[in-house]
Design a protein around this motif. Structure first.
Motif, mmCIF file in Angstrom:
data_model
loop_
_atom_site.group_PDB
_atom_site.id
_atom_site.type_symbol
_atom_site.label_atom_id
_atom_site.label_comp_id
_atom_site.label_asym_id
_atom_site.label_seq_id
_atom_site.Cartn_x
_atom_site.Cartn_y
_atom_site.Cartn_z
ATOM 1 N N GLY A 1 0.839 -1.199 0.000
ATOM 2 C CA GLY A 1 0.000 0.000 0.000
ATOM 3 C C GLY A 1 0.863 1.233 0.000
ATOM 4 N N SER A 2 0.939 1.877 -1.149
ATOM 5 C CA SER A 2 1.893 2.957 -1.294
ATOM 6 C C SER A 2 1.259 4.339 -1.164
ATOM 7 N N PHE A 3 0.139 4.421 -0.461
ATOM 8 C CA PHE A 3 -0.338 5.734 -0.053
ATOM 9 C C PHE A 3 -0.906 5.617 1.362
ATOM 10 N N ASN A 4 -0.932 6.726 2.035
ATOM 11 C CA ASN A 4 -1.392 6.754 3.422
ATOM 12 C C ASN A 4 -2.916 6.711 3.442
ATOM 13 N N LYS A 5 -3.456 5.597 3.874
ATOM 14 C CA LYS A 5 -4.910 5.425 3.855
ATOM 15 C C LYS A 5 -5.617 6.224 4.941
ATOM 16 N N ASN A 6 -4.856 6.766 5.879
ATOM 17 C CA ASN A 6 -5.457 7.550 6.961
ATOM 18 C C ASN A 6 -5.341 9.050 6.735
ATOM 19 N N GLU A 7 -4.803 9.442 5.583
ATOM 20 C CA GLU A 7 -4.681 10.864 5.281
ATOM 21 C C GLU A 7 -5.143 11.098 3.854
ATOM 22 N N ILE A 8 -6.159 11.922 3.692
ATOM 23 C CA ILE A 8 -6.728 12.188 2.381
ATOM 24 C C ILE A 8 -6.595 13.674 2.060
ATOM 25 N N LYS A 9 -6.159 13.952 0.842
ATOM 26 C CA LYS A 9 -6.064 15.340 0.389
ATOM 27 C C LYS A 9 -7.092 15.583 -0.706
ATOM 28 N N ILE A 10 -7.949 16.558 -0.484
ATOM 29 C CA ILE A 10 -8.960 16.897 -1.471
ATOM 30 C C ILE A 10 -8.872 18.401 -1.756
ATOM 31 N N THR A 11 -8.870 18.749 -3.027
ATOM 32 C CA THR A 11 -8.770 20.146 -3.446
ATOM 33 C C THR A 11 -10.093 20.567 -4.062
ATOM 34 N N LEU A 12 -10.634 21.678 -3.592
ATOM 35 C CA LEU A 12 -11.890 22.209 -4.122
ATOM 36 C C LEU A 12 -11.620 23.551 -4.791
ATOM 37 N N SER A 13 -12.058 23.669 -6.044
ATOM 38 C CA SER A 13 -11.891 24.905 -6.810
ATOM 39 C C SER A 13 -13.267 25.391 -7.230
ATOM 40 N N PRO A 14 -13.963 26.115 -6.345
ATOM 41 C CA PRO A 14 -15.339 26.520 -6.641
ATOM 42 C C PRO A 14 -15.446 27.586 -7.729
ATOM 43 N N THR A 15 -14.317 28.171 -8.108
ATOM 44 C CA THR A 15 -14.302 29.098 -9.241
ATOM 45 C C THR A 15 -12.907 29.113 -9.853
ATOM 46 N N GLU A 16 -12.870 29.214 -11.182
ATOM 47 C CA GLU A 16 -11.585 29.430 -11.846
ATOM 48 C C GLU A 16 -11.435 30.889 -12.252
#
Length: 407
Positions: free
Chosen positions: A74-89
């Motif tokens: 498992g090559s990513f941290n399953k207990n840490e999630i990164k989510i990016t929200l771009s409500p406007t460009e």
């Protein structure tokens, strides 16, 4: 003699040997007599039980199979999630090197529809996370503060989702902004907030960033007391190009005199198609200047760069390849990260060939001894089979040792 792991970078440093462990970030110096090289293979030669135990306990003697199996597990941290929200460009500034300058802004969802999409994504994340996890929620744009009310609503929705889940999940909020619209009231809506902005000297900043220098600085001065609190952080980026790199020390003096508590980081401007400004400073030249001039200046003025030493670890796989991570654009398009535009096209490769649910690394990556520094396969760039920044890693280690006096 004990064979030293292939995941240890070994460098001659003055009259000693530097060993950088790419698995855990440990950097040590040993006398030459303790390291023996035979046919390109390095061995630890010592009768000192304390040195031997340290090497064994800290993965300096670990075998390839152990590391590669860990990477496969498992090559990513399953207990840490990164989510990016771009409500406007959209943006209230027209920066001359912005990669979003020619995008279609007309397909954006209205605020209520975007909130529904964001809520659906956040519910999926929270449902999938175990207890004692962490979500890093990053707001970006365009200029995200054009949608400040929506950002606060999303934050409140996430709090409700977590509360209803009966899970202990920490949320870290991040904001990328030009800070011309930043207010005290907005910041205080968040339990924590890590703000990143960009600044150079006034003449350069105004030329490339739409005459926004005074607006940015005055807003930061109005709220500088908040950055003395542990829950609020400010990161100021200096975007380098061929004409402003010589002014970096003047910039550090300016920031010091302003008296705003912040960290400073330096980036070479990336050239994207269709921008009106093109940076003539190559990444290779920038890297040399970064190590020889920028880093010493940052230390001189008390802004120590935490990213000087190379990245490390067996969980270095690109965050975009974690099926729970991603970026949600204003039109509702979900892509792996900011290296994909709001149509799902790779900004760097001009292709739609990305894998949102790709979690198994190619064997080429698993068996590469530079994986802990590189992070392996990414859907937005191509790999020749050799880590292109290997020499940079060695230079950074030497620079670090020079700064700390080789201790």
């Amino acid at each position: 003699m004990k064979k030293i792991s292939n995941y240890v970078e070994i460098i001659k440093y003055k009259k000693q040997i530097a060993l950088w462990n790419k698995l855990n970030g440990l950097l040590i110096l040993l006398e030459n007599e303790h390291i023996v090289s035979e046919n390109g293979i390095f061995y630890l030669s010592t009768k000192d039980n304390e040195i031997l135990k340290y090497f064994e306990d800290n993965l300096f003697l670990v075998k390839d199979e152990y590391v590669q199996n860990k990477i496969r597990e498992g090559s990513f941290n399953k207990n840490e999630i990164k989510i990016t929200l771009s409500p406007t460009e959209r943006c209230n500034c027209q920066c001359k090197y912005c990669y979003q300058c020619d995008w279609n802004y007309e397909d954006a969802l209205d605020d209520d529809e975007y909130l529904k999409v964001a809520k659906k994504v956040l519910i999926k994340i929270v449902d999938s996370l175990p207890d004692d996890s962490e979500i890093i929620l990053r707001y970006i744009g365009g200029e995200p503060l054009l949608k400040s009310t929506l950002l606060v609503k999303i934050k409140e929705e996430l709090k409700t989702i977590i509360r209803n889940s009966n899970k202990k999940i920490k949320v870290v909020y991040e904001l990328d902004s030009n800070c011309t619209l930043l207010t005290r009231e907005f910041i205080l809506c968040f339990e924590n907030l890590d703000i990143s902005t960009t600044l150079t000297l006034a003449k350069d900043h105004n030329k490339l960033r739409d005459n926004s220098f005074d607006r940015t600085v005055n807003n930061l001065l109005d709220i500088k007391d908040l950055f003395k609190l542990p829950q609020y952080k400010l990161n100021i980026g200096y975007n380098v190009h061929q004409d402003n790199i010589k002014d970096f020390e003047k910039f550090l003096i300016l920031i010091s005199n302003i008296g705003i508590e912040c960290s400073v980081y330096v980036c070479n401007i990336v050239n994207y198609p269709n921008t009106s400004f093109q940076n003539k400073l190559s990444n290779e030249i920038f890297e040399d200047i970064y190590l020889e001039k920028i880093i010493p200046l940052m230390h001189k003025y008390g802004y120590k760069d935490k990213s000087l030493l190379p990245a490390f670890g067996m969980e270095r796989q690109c965050d975009a390849l974690n099926p729970l991570s991603g970026k949600v654009y204003s039109n509702g398009k979900i892509v792996p990260c900011s290296f994909f535009d709001n149509r799902g096209k790779s900004i760097l490769l001009n292709t739609n060939n990305y894998h949102m649910n790709f979690t198994n690394l190619p064997e080429m990556c698993v068996k590469c001894y530079d994986f802990p520094s590189c992070g392996g396969y990414r859907p937005c760039i191509e790999c020749s089979g050799e880590y292109s920044k290997k020499e940079n890693v060695r230079k950074r280690i030497i620079t670090y040792l020079n700064l700390v006096g080789g201790k």
